[in-house]
Design an enzyme around this catalytic site. Structure first.
Site, PDB file in Angstrom:
ATOM      1  N   GLU A 215      58.170  44.330 101.918  1.00 56.99           N
ATOM      2  CA  GLU A 215      57.250  43.881 102.964  1.00 56.99           C
ATOM      3  C   GLU A 215      56.079  43.101 102.364  1.00 56.99           C
ATOM      4  OE1 GLU A 215      58.509  46.931 102.757  1.00 56.99           O
ATOM      5  OE2 GLU A 215      58.980  47.735 104.752  1.00 56.99           O
ATOM      6  N   GLY A 269      51.107  56.356  95.736  1.00 56.28           N
ATOM      7  CA  GLY A 269      50.572  55.501  96.792  1.00 56.28           C
ATOM      8  C   GLY A 269      49.647  56.225  97.751  1.00 56.28           C
ATOM      9  N   GLU A 356      54.618  62.816 103.822  1.00 57.88           N
ATOM     10  CA  GLU A 356      55.360  62.222 102.711  1.00 57.88           C
ATOM     11  C   GLU A 356      55.299  63.116 101.471  1.00 57.88           C
ATOM     12  OE1 GLU A 356      54.187  58.233 101.345  1.00 57.88           O
ATOM     13  OE2 GLU A 356      56.297  57.677 101.353  1.00 57.88           O
TER      14      GLU A 356
END
Lengths: 527, 527
Positions: A215, A269, A356
């Protein structure tokens, strides 16, 4: 280093957990007393406090939860993590986001003996200098005009955390530059954002640790060709852009860019908001000193999480009580409800951080687990949510535990008293207090449709005003809570193998290499 | 009228439901074939289609679900509702949002014999005219300057739906005015929005059906005093504002305002986007003809929902399959995942629509239910969510059914081919197709941490391009799905008593009338 008397057992092997399972559930209404409200509280950093008087845990539960955290060596595991233990077992990596804030247990060296904290500090110094020069007009766009807007291109952890923090800081301090974000590969995302900017005055930040995120690279190319299409004399698209990436990525050290700032594999992240991933845009938008204040708040919470005893350790208590809700009371969802419009996208960040990290079904050694791990996390700011999904929270058939966040003062201080002398901030917080009580106590009514069963647990994180320090503390509170819960579930909270399969199938489909007939059939539906 | 051969039974009394409970669960991987993808599809309006090939329902389940919808008279109940039956039993009101779009079963008269549909159409004509005059410069701000911005003050249904639609239309058509929203009683919400507007050129829309919503009146007063504080010669704050309210509210017909537009008690907040609540701002922002196109799409879906047989009726199928997931497979959560950045706030609207409608624990007669009702609904746009909470969806310990939405074309058409000739829209949709397959089929791996269990059900709503018509159809699809599910659960989906207790406690607290010590103690924590 991993052998420092630390051992790993699954939750259902822990004696304290088995003992917790034998206790009878308690009545929330009986537990919720004024003395409980005064006593069931613990500090996080920057003056934040965590109140759990409206949680269904009594003295016995707390004792066993404390024993559980000791039996499962939560503080020892955090210490090991902070010291550079390879706690991301799946990817065989250290986990060092705390080191962006402070050296909790001293220096951490990499395999070559280099000081990793010094590397993070060096990067912070570099992007602080860079931001200062942009603000001073010493670094300008390629046509010589001052940068007034900073636009981050990134997705997931390179977007949600930085964006949530950016929005939360807009009302806290005066901005030096406007901040914008492009994340989605949907071309409408970039088109909408680009339609509102001045190409000559916009500095782009390209954020991808690996330098290979589909992306982000697609949007980089889209932005660069958009800049070219403007045909502005002297404008060099690459010289309107900096990168935040790892030193080994294909993006690193590119001569075509204005500059590059580095992170490494030890910062995941969703934990990267206090690294260059969040630091570059926040330093540009608000000034390096504001970002520094955020780090200071986070460091305060980190120190509490590592050093405070159980009853005085807000992230540890929050983690342990959350585990009780999930694995003893079997509630599958948690709602995060900040009574602060500035935190409008903070739940979306926490959703990533929590789901996550702890949405895992095997333990850190790959063994399938016989108990539930991370819950679904969702939320919207109050009072907005009150006029939306709270109906189900109050009167639905399932119980959803709630995590409230509130502040004594508004951020901007622009308020107004009504005829009764009551201002908006007071109304906001009265609503928050009222909700805690309504959820916990309920109310009987002769009309069953107007009855509230109560028994809906909630906790409250409360701070003075949402300053950069408080925001940093809030961020670190949840990072540490999630980490501690991962230790309790004996999972690796720091990898994300669950995102890989979709990536692989997408790649095969786009390159024409797939033989999956159903995949091709769905693809056809969408063309 | 309510006696038209319609009877009401609880779900667990239905024969077809009992038969469904005896079936063995099916393997999703076996069900998901190319012929299923071709066949398991039904139309919603405006060319939208609903595909349920990746849902765990086979022929037997579908037959029984169809029987269930017949046994529980879903179409008959919808017909009764559209004809003006008092389906909001708690508040003893008709439920007539469909009538903003079309007369599905002819005229509906009120107690005085007045045609209610004619009233809605008259209001639409009035605000269409008003918008036309604003666009033509015939209606201006009080200092004579043209209005360029329209700012809605409302909360809940007066905010979430209109805001989601506004954002979804921004890229679909050219805007005539910029739209903004203030909802939260948090003073930082208003302060942030007001800081960016020109007071002389901003038209405010005050939206409150009752005219008594605390947040909205507080924000109205905040806006009016902000306008006054600007001390602009000739500026009359009230003459920068219109109201959308019921004809009996304290706000109705105020001479101090520029104009007023009306709704009535038969349109609930979360169902009000196609009434003046959404119509005024959307007509001003994009033009009355755009709003009309949205209504047209919604009407197409309404007609399908009312008239199409089960296998060709997308909202009905979606409702029935959702019930199977909730009450046979016992999944407590549903994720809504639009692969369209334009729908960034559509999940927040659906969250209200679904959770406030069906988060109920008593049936329409007030009897406590022995089964689960509405699930938790949450979602974020794809591909963003893939880099966030999808980890838990793929590899977490719970199964979360998924509702995907996708479009063949981008809205803005501003796209770019990469070196391989692949554009962003194609990448977006390849990701979507890949996710459906990854969730359904999973993948074995020698490393258990890299294994995907599969068996995660999903459906797909797919349209050509997110035009105003398609957006209207999408909105009505979910409104009708939620209504049908309410009929299946035998609940009243049209009241929201669960929001009352918090309001009462807040009022008592602010007026100093509470004697609840715990409420006061929490309030003290927040001061």
């Amino acid at each position: 280093m991993e052998k420092n008397n630390i051992s790993y057992i699954d939750l259902d092997q822990a004696k304290a957990f088995k003992a917790l399972e034998t206790l009878s559930p308690l009545s929330l209404e009986k537990l919720l007393t004024t003395s409980a409200i005064a006593e069931k509280t613990a500090a996080s950093g920057a003056g934040l406090s965590y109140n759990y008087a409206a949680m269904p845990v009594g003295e016995k539960q707390l004792e066993l939860l404390e024993q559980l955290t000791e039996e499962m060596q939560l503080i020892g595991k955090f210490r090991l993590l902070a010291a550079g233990g390879v706690m991301n077992t799946g990817e065989k990596r250290k986990v060092l986001h705390h080191l962006c804030r402070s050296e909790l247990v001293g220096k951490v060296l990499d395999e070559k003996g280099q000081d990793i904290g010094a590397f993070y500090r060096e990067q912070q110094r570099r992007f602080s200098d860079f931001a200062g020069k942009v603000h001073a007009g010493e670094i300008t766009g390629s046509t010589g005009k001052a940068f007034t807007t900073v636009l981050q291109i990134g997705i997931g952890g390179s977007d949600l955390g930085p964006r949530a923090l950016y929005l939360a800081l807009e009302g806290a301090v005066e901005a030096k530059m406007k901040g914008l974000f492009i994340s989605n590969v949907d071309p409408d995302d970039a088109a909408a954002v680009l339609s509102g900017i001045d190409p000559e005055r916009t500095l782009f930040i390209l954020v991808s640790k690996s330098g290979t995120t589909q992306e982000t690279l697609t949007n980089r190319d889209l932005v660069l060709s958009w800049l070219e299409s403007k045909e502005i004399p002297g404008l060099k698209p690459g010289k309107q852009m900096v990168a935040v990436t790892s030193a080994t990525s294909p993006l690193a050290g590119s001569d075509t860019l204005l500059d590059s700032f580095y992170i490494d594999d030890f910062i995941g992240g969703r934990y990267s908001s206090t690294s260059a991933v969040g630091g570059v845009i926040l330093s540009l938008a608000f000034g390096p000193e504001v970002f520094d204040r955020l780090l200071k708040g986070a460091a305060e919470t980190d120190a509490i999480a590592l050093n405070a005893p159980f009853r005085e350790n807000a992230p540890l208590l929050d983690a342990a009580i959350g585990l009780y809700l999930r694995n003893i009371l079997h509630y599958p969802v948690t709602a995060v409800l900040p009574y602060s419009q500035a935190l409008s996208r903070f739940p979306a960040h926490l959703q990533q951080l929590d789901m996550e990290s702890n949405g895992k079904r095997v333990n850190r050694d790959g063994k399938p687990l016989g108990y539930s791990t991370g819950p679904v996390v969702f939320g919207e700011p109050g009072t907005n949510g009150q006029h939306s999904f709270y109906q189900l929270l109050h009167q639905g058939t399932d119980i959803i535990p709630l995590q409230f966040v509130g502040f004594k003062k508004s951020q901007r201080g622009e308020d107004r008293n009504d005829e009764a002398g009551i201002n908006s901030q007071r109304k906001l917080n009265a609503n928050l207090a009222a909700q805690i009580i309504a959820f916990a106590k309920g109310k009987e009514d002769v009309n069953p449709n107007k009855s509230f069963p109560g028994g809906r647990p909630s906790s409250l994180l409360v701070g003075d005003r949402l300053s950069p320090e408080v925001l940093g503390a809030l961020l670190a509170h949840f990072e540490n809570k999630v980490m501690f819960q991962g230790f309790l579930w004996n999972i690796n909270s720091f990898d994300q193998e669950g995102v890989q399969l979709g990536k692989i199938l997408t790649k095969k489909l786009l390159s024409g290499e797939t033989e999956d007939q159903e995949l091709m059939a769905f693809d056809t539906l969408l063309r």
